[in-house]
Write a protein that holds these residues in place. Structure first.
Motif, PDB file in Angstrom:
ATOM      1  N   GLY A  20     -10.730 -10.776 -22.477  1.00 58.10           N
ATOM      2  CA  GLY A  20     -10.171 -10.616 -21.140  1.00 58.10           C
ATOM      3  C   GLY A  20     -10.976  -9.610 -20.341  1.00 58.10           C
ATOM      4  O   GLY A  20     -11.937  -9.016 -20.838  1.00 58.10           O
ATOM      5  N   VAL A  21     -10.582  -9.444 -19.097  1.00 52.53           N
ATOM      6  CA  VAL A  21     -11.269  -8.499 -18.197  1.00 52.53           C
ATOM      7  C   VAL A  21     -10.224  -7.662 -17.469  1.00 52.53           C
ATOM      8  O   VAL A  21      -9.039  -7.994 -17.461  1.00 52.53           O
ATOM      9  N   TYR A  22     -10.690  -6.574 -16.838  1.00 51.93           N
ATOM     10  CA  TYR A  22      -9.751  -5.700 -16.140  1.00 51.93           C
ATOM     11  C   TYR A  22     -10.387  -5.120 -14.883  1.00 51.93           C
ATOM     12  O   TYR A  22     -11.581  -5.276 -14.642  1.00 51.93           O
ATOM     13  N   GLU A  23      -9.556  -4.458 -14.099  1.00 55.82           N
ATOM     14  CA  GLU A  23     -10.006  -3.713 -12.916  1.00 55.82           C
ATOM     15  C   GLU A  23      -9.188  -2.437 -12.823  1.00 55.82           C
ATOM     16  O   GLU A  23      -8.049  -2.392 -13.315  1.00 55.82           O
ATOM     17  N   VAL A  24      -9.736  -1.434 -12.201  1.00 55.66           N
ATOM     18  CA  VAL A  24      -8.995  -0.214 -11.866  1.00 55.66           C
ATOM     19  C   VAL A  24      -9.204   0.034 -10.371  1.00 55.66           C
ATOM     20  O   VAL A  24     -10.341   0.158  -9.917  1.00 55.66           O
ATOM     21  N   ILE A  25      -8.097   0.051  -9.622  1.00 59.31           N
ATOM     22  CA  ILE A  25      -8.169   0.203  -8.158  1.00 59.31           C
ATOM     23  C   ILE A  25      -7.404   1.462  -7.743  1.00 59.31           C
ATOM     24  O   ILE A  25      -6.197   1.548  -7.993  1.00 59.31           O
ATOM     25  N   PRO A  26      -8.074   2.428  -7.111  1.00 61.10           N
ATOM     26  CA  PRO A  26      -7.331   3.611  -6.655  1.00 61.10           C
ATOM     27  C   PRO A  26      -6.532   3.289  -5.391  1.00 61.10           C
ATOM     28  O   PRO A  26      -6.947   2.469  -4.569  1.00 61.10           O
ATOM     29  N   VAL A  27      -5.390   3.934  -5.274  1.00 58.90           N
ATOM     30  CA  VAL A  27      -4.484   3.752  -4.132  1.00 58.90           C
ATOM     31  C   VAL A  27      -4.274   5.121  -3.503  1.00 58.90           C
ATOM     32  O   VAL A  27      -3.858   6.052  -4.195  1.00 58.90           O
ATOM     33  N   TYR A  28      -4.598   5.245  -2.212  1.00 56.82           N
ATOM     34  CA  TYR A  28      -4.408   6.517  -1.506  1.00 56.82           C
ATOM     35  C   TYR A  28      -3.363   6.301  -0.420  1.00 56.82           C
ATOM     36  O   TYR A  28      -3.485   5.356   0.358  1.00 56.82           O
TER      37      TYR A  28
END
Ligand code: PDD
Length: 284
Positions: free
Chosen positions: A29-37
């Motif tokens: 599988g694959v993933y992402e990390v997205i910051p939220v401000y």
């Protein structure tokens, strides 16, 4: 904490995944990390584009189009309390009888989204910088895919921790810099910011892009090219970037000071630029 799993929002305690999930069995599988401000996902289209690249890299059809993803991610942001979060997206090839080859016919993918509070780099780390070790980059040749199979990165980061360090800087073929175990690395020499090229040997960082854009917009000399290990060891400054660590100065490498052992003038320029960018762009 409310998560998203396969079409439903639920408390994390209620989330269940089969032991036959190919993510669990194969790391498939694959993933992402997205910051939220301030409750806004930063560069969602760019993160979703990188996710698409990862999915294409493992031949897994994207379960959602961009607007469906935006719907799920914005709902998760709303359902969780912190103003600043980081979203973790995780997609596997789904649940099937154990066999290395893809399931025939294909099975539905497992889609999981988690929100965590976004850490702020502590003030003392900004003051002192961090210590790193160099290690041989023994990962595969598709480091541009954000694979959930992170065992090499786990072992490399653990080697750093066991040496009392914050990150491992990866050197490929005893010759050149690729990145960190979970970050991108920049070298500074004679006032110039050097960045390794985005190729199959590193993850194309979204924060890496921001740093190069800030350099370009503010007249900071910079160049993207292969960086030899000799240049890493002879650097005036070393910088680390990631969505969760922003930009940090590396002030000790393999137990020796980098430059004068303190965060240098490039960090002193880029860190405030990054903070201004955060305030004026990421939060708006
Ligand atoms: N990792 N290189 C690797 C190997 C990474 O795992 C990461 C980020 C980066 C930096 O990418 P970005 O600037 O888009 O965060 C580079 C995330 C934070 C993680 O695995 O938790």
């Amino acid at each position: 904490m409310t998560i998203y799993l396969n079409g439903a929002f639920m408390p994390i305690e209620e989330a269940r995944v089969s032991v036959l999930d190919r993510g669990f069995i194969f790391g498939d599988g694959v993933y992402e990390v997205i910051p939220v401000y301030s409750r806004r996902a930063f560069r969602m289209p760019e993160h979703l584009k990188r996710l698409q690249h990862s999915l294409d890299g493992i031949k897994l059809p994207n379960p959602h189009n961009e607007s469906e993803w935006a719907g799920i991610l914005n709902e998760i942001i709303k359902l969780n309390t912190p103003e600043d979060q980081y979203l973790y997206l995780h997609i596997t090839r789904g649940v099937a009888k154990r066999d290395h080859a893809f399931p025939v016919p294909p099975v539905p993918p497992t889609v999981f989204v988690l929100s965590n509070p976004l850490p702020v780099p502590p003030a003392e780390l900004l003051q002192s910088g961090i210590a790193c070790i160099t290690v041989a980059d023994n990962r595969w040749l598709r480091c541009d895919i954000k694979s959930i199979a992170l065992l090499p990165n786990v072992l490399l980061r653990q080697a750093a921790v066991e040496a009392g360090c914050a990150e491992a800087i990866l050197i490929r073929d005893d010759a050149f810099l690729t990145e960190g175990a979970a970050s991108n690395i920049f070298v500074v020499k004679n006032g110039k910011l050097l960045a390794p090229p985005k190729d199959n040997l590193m993850l194309p960082g979204i924060t890496y892009d921001v740093i190069l854009e800030l350099a370009a917009a503010n007249g900071i000399p910079h160049e993207v090219r292969r960086i030899s290990n000799a240049e890493v060891f002879g650097a005036d400054e070393l910088l680390l970037t990631s969505s969760t660590r922003e930009v940090l100065a590396i002030t000790t490498l393999d137990g020796k000071p980098v430059g004068n052992g303190k965060p240098g003038p490039m960090f002193a320029k880029l860190h405030p630029l990054y903070q201004t960018f955060k305030r004026e762009v990421m939060r708006k």
